[in-house]
Design a protein around this motif. Structure first.
Motif, PDB file in Angstrom:
ATOM      1  N   ALA A  21       0.856  -0.953  -0.067  1.00 20.72           N
ATOM      2  CA  ALA A  21       0.221   0.185  -0.066  1.00 20.72           C
ATOM      3  C   ALA A  21       0.873   1.292  -0.306  1.00 20.72           C
ATOM      4  CB  ALA A  21      -0.689   0.167   1.278  1.00 20.72           C
ATOM      5  N   VAL A  22       1.635   1.171   1.138  1.00 24.28           N
ATOM      6  CA  VAL A  22       2.989   2.282   0.981  1.00 24.28           C
ATOM      7  C   VAL A  22       3.248   2.714  -0.386  1.00 24.28           C
ATOM      8  CG1 VAL A  22       4.936   3.270   1.842  1.00 24.28           C
ATOM      9  CG2 VAL A  22       2.814   2.920   3.373  1.00 24.28           C
ATOM     10  N   SER A  24       2.935   1.552  -3.569  1.00 31.07           N
ATOM     11  CA  SER A  24       1.853   1.952  -3.848  1.00 31.07           C
ATOM     12  C   SER A  24       1.626   3.547  -4.617  1.00 31.07           C
ATOM     13  CB  SER A  24       0.737   1.755  -4.329  1.00 31.07           C
ATOM     14  OG  SER A  24      -0.421   1.998  -3.309  1.00 31.07           O
ATOM     15  N   GLN A  25       1.412   4.490  -2.654  1.00 33.46           N
ATOM     16  CA  GLN A  25       0.702   5.617  -2.966  1.00 33.46           C
ATOM     17  C   GLN A  25       2.362   6.148  -3.130  1.00 33.46           C
ATOM     18  OE1 GLN A  25      -2.390   5.946  -2.867  1.00 33.46           O
ATOM     19  NE2 GLN A  25      -1.631   4.052  -3.247  1.00 33.46           N
ATOM     20  N   LEU A  26       3.412   6.212  -3.544  1.00 34.25           N
ATOM     21  CA  LEU A  26       4.510   7.324  -3.319  1.00 34.25           C
ATOM     22  C   LEU A  26       4.922   7.523  -4.681  1.00 34.25           C
ATOM     23  CD1 LEU A  26       5.818   6.554   0.057  1.00 34.25           C
ATOM     24  CD2 LEU A  26       4.612   8.291  -0.320  1.00 34.25           C
ATOM     25  N   GLU A  28       4.020   9.865  -6.630  1.00 37.47           N
ATOM     26  CA  GLU A  28       4.923  11.488  -5.921  1.00 37.47           C
ATOM     27  C   GLU A  28       5.287  11.715  -4.643  1.00 37.47           C
ATOM     28  OE1 GLU A  28       1.395  13.980  -7.280  1.00 37.47           O
ATOM     29  OE2 GLU A  28       0.594  13.117  -8.666  1.00 37.47           O
ATOM     30  N   GLN A  30       5.943  12.276  -1.272  1.00 38.73           N
ATOM     31  CA  GLN A  30       4.433  13.207   0.005  1.00 38.73           C
ATOM     32  C   GLN A  30       5.467  12.770   1.539  1.00 38.73           C
ATOM     33  OE1 GLN A  30       0.840  12.495   0.401  1.00 38.73           O
ATOM     34  NE2 GLN A  30       0.878  12.160  -2.060  1.00 38.73           N
ATOM     35  N   LEU A  35       1.304  11.085   3.613  1.00 35.82           N
ATOM     36  CA  LEU A  35       0.855   9.977   3.414  1.00 35.82           C
ATOM     37  C   LEU A  35      -0.534   9.121   4.279  1.00 35.82           C
ATOM     38  CD1 LEU A  35       1.386   7.752   1.594  1.00 35.82           C
ATOM     39  CD2 LEU A  35       3.352   6.741   2.996  1.00 35.82           C
ATOM     40  N   LEU A  38      -3.531  10.173   3.244  1.00 36.92           N
ATOM     41  CA  LEU A  38      -3.703   9.615   1.788  1.00 36.92           C
ATOM     42  C   LEU A  38      -4.312   7.804   2.115  1.00 36.92           C
ATOM     43  CD1 LEU A  38      -3.737   9.518  -1.624  1.00 36.92           C
ATOM     44  CD2 LEU A  38      -1.201   8.795  -1.485  1.00 36.92           C
ATOM     45  N   LEU A  39      -3.915   7.391   2.948  1.00 37.76           N
ATOM     46  CA  LEU A  39      -3.594   6.135   3.039  1.00 37.76           C
ATOM     47  C   LEU A  39      -5.302   5.746   3.964  1.00 37.76           C
ATOM     48  CD1 LEU A  39      -0.293   4.681   3.930  1.00 37.76           C
ATOM     49  CD2 LEU A  39      -1.275   3.791   2.034  1.00 37.76           C
ATOM     50  N   ASP A  41      -7.558   8.299   3.749  1.00 42.35           N
ATOM     51  CA  ASP A  41      -9.223   8.814   3.134  1.00 42.35           C
ATOM     52  C   ASP A  41      -9.173   7.534   1.875  1.00 42.35           C
ATOM     53  OD1 ASP A  41      -8.888  10.576   4.279  1.00 42.35           O
ATOM     54  OD2 ASP A  41      -7.606  11.911   2.102  1.00 42.35           O
ATOM     55  N   GLN A  42      -7.832   6.226   1.659  1.00 41.94           N
ATOM     56  CA  GLN A  42      -8.423   4.675   1.095  1.00 41.94           C
ATOM     57  C   GLN A  42      -9.328   3.829   1.577  1.00 41.94           C
ATOM     58  OE1 GLN A  42      -6.366   4.769  -2.722  1.00 41.94           O
ATOM     59  NE2 GLN A  42      -4.594   6.510  -1.308  1.00 41.94           N
TER      60      GLN A  42
END
Length: 108
Positions: A21-22, A24-26, A28, A30, A35, A38-39, A41-42
């Motif tokens: 998960a981490v 996949s969200q980086l 851009e 953060q 972060l 963002l995590l 919120d999902q």
């Protein structure tokens, strides 16, 4: 049912997916709090005591890069996936898809 046992077992299940998960969200940059938000919120709730050591570990493994930036009169450490992390992420996604498919069959 032992509530503590249930909570510990659920934590074990989550630990395996947090790295995926981490990463996949980086794509851009953060900083830690952004972060976490963002995590969250999902649907993935983490606390700072879990995220920050993980970010440091992933950076020491070469999967993330970080840089300090001064914003709003305070320094923040921004993280972004490294080249090695970008190369690993598709393989992790593929493995995750296999695991989900297998468990879907087992749990029906």
């Amino acid at each position: 049912m032992n509530n503590e046992l249930l909570q510990n077992t659920m934590l074990e299940l989550r630990r395996g997916v947090i790295v995926l998960a981490v990463l996949s969200q980086l794509g851009e940059e953060q900083y830690g709090y952004s972060l976490l938000k963002l995590l969250s919120d999902q649907g993935l709730e983490l606390d700072q005591g879990t995220l920050y050591p993980l970010l440091r570990r992933l950076e020491s493994q070469g999967l993330l890069q970080s840089v300090w930036k001064l914003e709003e009169a305070r320094p923040r450490r921004y993280y972004v996936i490294s080249q090695a992390g970008r190369e690993m992420l598709p393989r992790l996604k593929e493995e995750w898809a296999k695991i989900v498919s297998m468990l879907d069959k087992m749990l029906k």
